[in-house]
Design a protein around this motif. Structure first.
Motif, PDB file in Angstrom:
ATOM      1  N   ALA A   1      -7.550  -8.683   9.011  1.00  0.00           N
ATOM      2  CA  ALA A   1      -7.439 -10.009   8.379  1.00  0.00           C
ATOM      3  C   ALA A   1      -6.733 -10.929   9.375  1.00  0.00           C
ATOM      4  O   ALA A   1      -6.016 -10.457  10.261  1.00  0.00           O
TER       5      ALA A   1
ATOM      6  N   GLY B   1      -5.490  -0.538  -1.743  1.00  0.00           N
ATOM      7  CA  GLY B   1      -4.091  -0.868  -2.003  1.00  0.00           C
ATOM      8  C   GLY B   1      -3.992  -2.182  -2.763  1.00  0.00           C
ATOM      9  O   GLY B   1      -4.871  -3.047  -2.644  1.00  0.00           O
TER      10      GLY B   1
ATOM     11  N   VAL C   1      -4.163   1.442  -5.935  1.00  0.00           N
ATOM     12  CA  VAL C   1      -2.845   2.047  -5.731  1.00  0.00           C
ATOM     13  C   VAL C   1      -1.809   0.937  -5.900  1.00  0.00           C
ATOM     14  O   VAL C   1      -1.717   0.040  -5.068  1.00  0.00           O
TER      15      VAL C   1
ATOM     16  N   SER D   1       1.989   0.760  -7.372  1.00  0.00           N
ATOM     17  CA  SER D   1       3.135   1.432  -8.006  1.00  0.00           C
ATOM     18  C   SER D   1       3.843   0.593  -9.069  1.00  0.00           C
ATOM     19  O   SER D   1       4.279   1.113 -10.079  1.00  0.00           O
TER      20      SER D   1
ATOM     21  N   VAL E   1       3.082   5.209  -4.498  1.00  0.00           N
ATOM     22  CA  VAL E   1       2.412   6.257  -5.279  1.00  0.00           C
ATOM     23  C   VAL E   1       2.287   7.534  -4.431  1.00  0.00           C
ATOM     24  O   VAL E   1       1.952   7.466  -3.248  1.00  0.00           O
TER      25      VAL E   1
ATOM     26  N   GLY F   1      -4.183  -1.965   5.537  1.00  0.00           N
ATOM     27  CA  GLY F   1      -3.496  -1.251   6.606  1.00  0.00           C
ATOM     28  C   GLY F   1      -2.392  -0.311   6.147  1.00  0.00           C
ATOM     29  O   GLY F   1      -2.218   0.776   6.708  1.00  0.00           O
TER      30      GLY F   1
HETATM   31  N1  LIG Z   1     -11.350  -6.067   7.013  1.00  0.00           N
HETATM   32  C1  LIG Z   1     -11.204  -5.028   6.224  1.00  0.00           C
HETATM   33  O1  LIG Z   1     -11.941  -4.034   6.341  1.00  0.00           O
HETATM   34  C2  LIG Z   1     -10.148  -5.052   5.177  1.00  0.00           C
HETATM   35  C3  LIG Z   1     -10.181  -4.086   4.172  1.00  0.00           C
HETATM   36  C4  LIG Z   1      -9.155  -4.072   3.222  1.00  0.00           C
HETATM   37  C5  LIG Z   1      -8.122  -5.000   3.300  1.00  0.00           C
HETATM   38  N2  LIG Z   1      -8.119  -5.934   4.275  1.00  0.00           N
HETATM   39  C6  LIG Z   1      -7.001  -6.890   4.369  1.00  0.00           C
HETATM   40  O2  LIG Z   1      -5.783  -6.154   4.472  1.00  0.00           O
HETATM   41  C7  LIG Z   1      -4.712  -6.922   3.898  1.00  0.00           C
HETATM   42  C8  LIG Z   1      -3.927  -6.050   2.936  1.00  0.00           C
HETATM   43  O3  LIG Z   1      -3.460  -4.911   3.617  1.00  0.00           O
HETATM   44  P1  LIG Z   1      -1.943  -4.445   3.506  1.00  0.00           P
HETATM   45  O4  LIG Z   1      -1.712  -3.452   4.582  1.00  0.00           O
HETATM   46  O5  LIG Z   1      -1.071  -5.644   3.464  1.00  0.00           O
HETATM   47  O6  LIG Z   1      -1.852  -3.763   2.067  1.00  0.00           O
HETATM   48  P2  LIG Z   1      -2.641  -2.620   1.247  1.00  0.00           P
HETATM   49  O7  LIG Z   1      -2.757  -1.390   2.059  1.00  0.00           O
HETATM   50  O8  LIG Z   1      -3.873  -3.213   0.671  1.00  0.00           O
HETATM   51  O9  LIG Z   1      -1.623  -2.384   0.018  1.00  0.00           O
HETATM   52  C9  LIG Z   1      -0.340  -1.869   0.289  1.00  0.00           C
HETATM   53  C10 LIG Z   1       0.460  -1.798  -0.974  1.00  0.00           C
HETATM   54  O10 LIG Z   1      -0.033  -0.752  -1.817  1.00  0.00           O
HETATM   55  C11 LIG Z   1       1.038  -0.244  -2.566  1.00  0.00           C
HETATM   56  N3  LIG Z   1       1.206   1.203  -2.398  1.00  0.00           N
HETATM   57  C12 LIG Z   1       1.589   2.036  -3.415  1.00  0.00           C
HETATM   58  N4  LIG Z   1       1.720   3.273  -2.975  1.00  0.00           N
HETATM   59  C13 LIG Z   1       1.425   3.255  -1.657  1.00  0.00           C
HETATM   60  C14 LIG Z   1       1.436   4.266  -0.661  1.00  0.00           C
HETATM   61  N5  LIG Z   1       1.729   5.527  -0.948  1.00  0.00           N
HETATM   62  N6  LIG Z   1       1.142   3.916   0.605  1.00  0.00           N
HETATM   63  C15 LIG Z   1       0.797   2.652   0.916  1.00  0.00           C
HETATM   64  N7  LIG Z   1       0.794   1.649   0.015  1.00  0.00           N
HETATM   65  C16 LIG Z   1       1.097   1.946  -1.270  1.00  0.00           C
HETATM   66  C17 LIG Z   1       2.311  -0.907  -2.065  1.00  0.00           C
HETATM   67  O11 LIG Z   1       2.639  -1.977  -2.942  1.00  0.00           O
HETATM   68  P3  LIG Z   1       3.596  -1.658  -4.199  1.00  0.00           P
HETATM   69  O12 LIG Z   1       4.874  -1.144  -3.612  1.00  0.00           O
HETATM   70  O13 LIG Z   1       3.699  -2.904  -4.955  1.00  0.00           O
HETATM   71  O14 LIG Z   1       2.862  -0.558  -4.958  1.00  0.00           O
HETATM   72  C18 LIG Z   1       1.891  -1.445  -0.715  1.00  0.00           C
HETATM   73  O15 LIG Z   1       2.648  -2.534  -0.282  1.00  0.00           O
HETATM   74  C19 LIG Z   1      -5.354  -8.098   3.202  1.00  0.00           C
HETATM   75  O16 LIG Z   1      -5.197  -9.247   4.002  1.00  0.00           O
HETATM   76  C20 LIG Z   1      -6.829  -7.727   3.121  1.00  0.00           C
HETATM   77  O17 LIG Z   1      -7.650  -8.850   3.166  1.00  0.00           O
HETATM   78  C21 LIG Z   1      -9.114  -5.984   5.212  1.00  0.00           C
END
Ligand SMILES: NC(=O)c1ccc[n+]([C@@H]2O[C@H](COP(=O)([O-])OP(=O)(O)OC[C@H]3O[C@@H](n4cnc5c(N)ncnc54)[C@H](OP(=O)(O)O)[C@@H]3O)[C@@H](O)[C@H]2O)c1
Length: 220
Positions: A12, A42, A68, A70, A130, A153
């Motif tokens: 992103a 996530g 996912v 939490s 989670v 990520g």
């Molecule tokens: N281009 C692509 O292929 C693609 C695909 C997907 C996403 N994206 C982009 O990626 C970005 C989001 O990614 P991100 O890394 O910020 O977040 P993410 O991986 O989507 O979500 C992470 C969140 O999930 C929850 N979580 C609960 N248990 C977990 C665990 N065991 N391990 C990891 N996370 C856990 C946590 O929030 P809580 O603590 O609140 O539970 C954590 O902050 C967005 O901008 C999206 O547009 C791009």
């Protein structure tokens, strides 16, 4: 695990724009979705993109969607929850999710799984996330065995770190987004040394008409 990234590894932009790959690649992703039992993402991906996570660009049935989350932050008016009465939707929370919110999600047709908190070392950024191993066991018991992970990520890191990924496909778009705060394919704590890094074996390499490169890896 599947992701679309720029040449510099971003999934992103700093503004949160994640529309990286072409229509051609999206068709491939929709075919992939139609071939699995469930899609896993996530909560931050849902909050950023408000996706439907359905099969629309090809014929095929919708897999279950597993979020996912939490703390139970999944919005009641999100596209996932608005379609939860029609498409199997599972929200994996921990005891941090308010009971009232759990009931609201269930009223909308989602199934809420209260899973224990993850082991330490899963990810320092998500210390109370989670427990993903437990979640995978529960999904297996529900006959959800072939799981497509669609990021982001942080979730990718936790799953890779725990050895829960069998295959990784990356679509590399011929673009550079830059930005130190832009989300990359794998976030989390990372390793200090390359010797510790997760090893992959390169399988098929494809180039599509849009000039995107598709790299298929198996986890060693
Ligand atoms: N281009 C692509 O292929 C693609 C695909 C997907 C996403 N994206 C982009 O990626 C970005 C989001 O990614 P991100 O890394 O910020 O977040 P993410 O991986 O989507 O979500 C992470 C969140 O999930 C929850 N979580 C609960 N248990 C977990 C665990 N065991 N391990 C990891 N996370 C856990 C946590 O929030 P809580 O603590 O609140 O539970 C954590 O902050 C967005 O901008 C999206 O547009 C791009």
């Amino acid at each position: 695990m599947n992701g679309a990234m720029t040449v510099d590894g971003k999934i992103a932009t700093t503004g949160g724009d994640s529309k990286i790959s072409s229509k051609e690649d999206l068709v491939r992703v929709h075919k992939l979705r139609a071939s699995v039992d469930a899609i896993l993402v996530g909560i931050s991906t849902i909050l950023a993109d408000n996706p439907r996570l359905t099969v629309r660009l090809v014929k095929g049935s919708n897999p279950a969607r597993v979020i996912v989350d939490s703390r139970g932050r999944l919005p009641i008016d999100s596209q996932i929850i608005c379609t939860a009465s029609k498409i199997k939707t599972i929200v994996a929370v921990t005891d941090q999710a308010p009971e009232e919110k759990i009931h609201k999600l269930e009223d909308m047709g989602a199934q809420v799984l209260v899973v224990s908190k993850g082991e330490r070392g899963q990810s320092a950024a998500v210390p109370h996330g989670v427990n993903l191993k437990e979640l995978f066991h529960r999904l297996e018991k529900m006959r959800l065995r072939r799981i497509l992970v669609e990021g982001g990520g942080e979730l990718n890191w936790s799953l890779l770190r725990l050895g829960l990924v069998d295959e990784l496909t990356v679509a590399i778009a011929p673009k550079i987004a830059g930005g130190r705060l832009a989300t990359t394919l794998v976030e989390g704590d990372g390793f200090e040394e390359i010797a510790q890094s997760i090893r992959l074996e390169l399988g098929k390499v494809e180039r599509n008409k849009t000039g995107e490169l598709l790299l298929h890896y198996k986890l060693v």
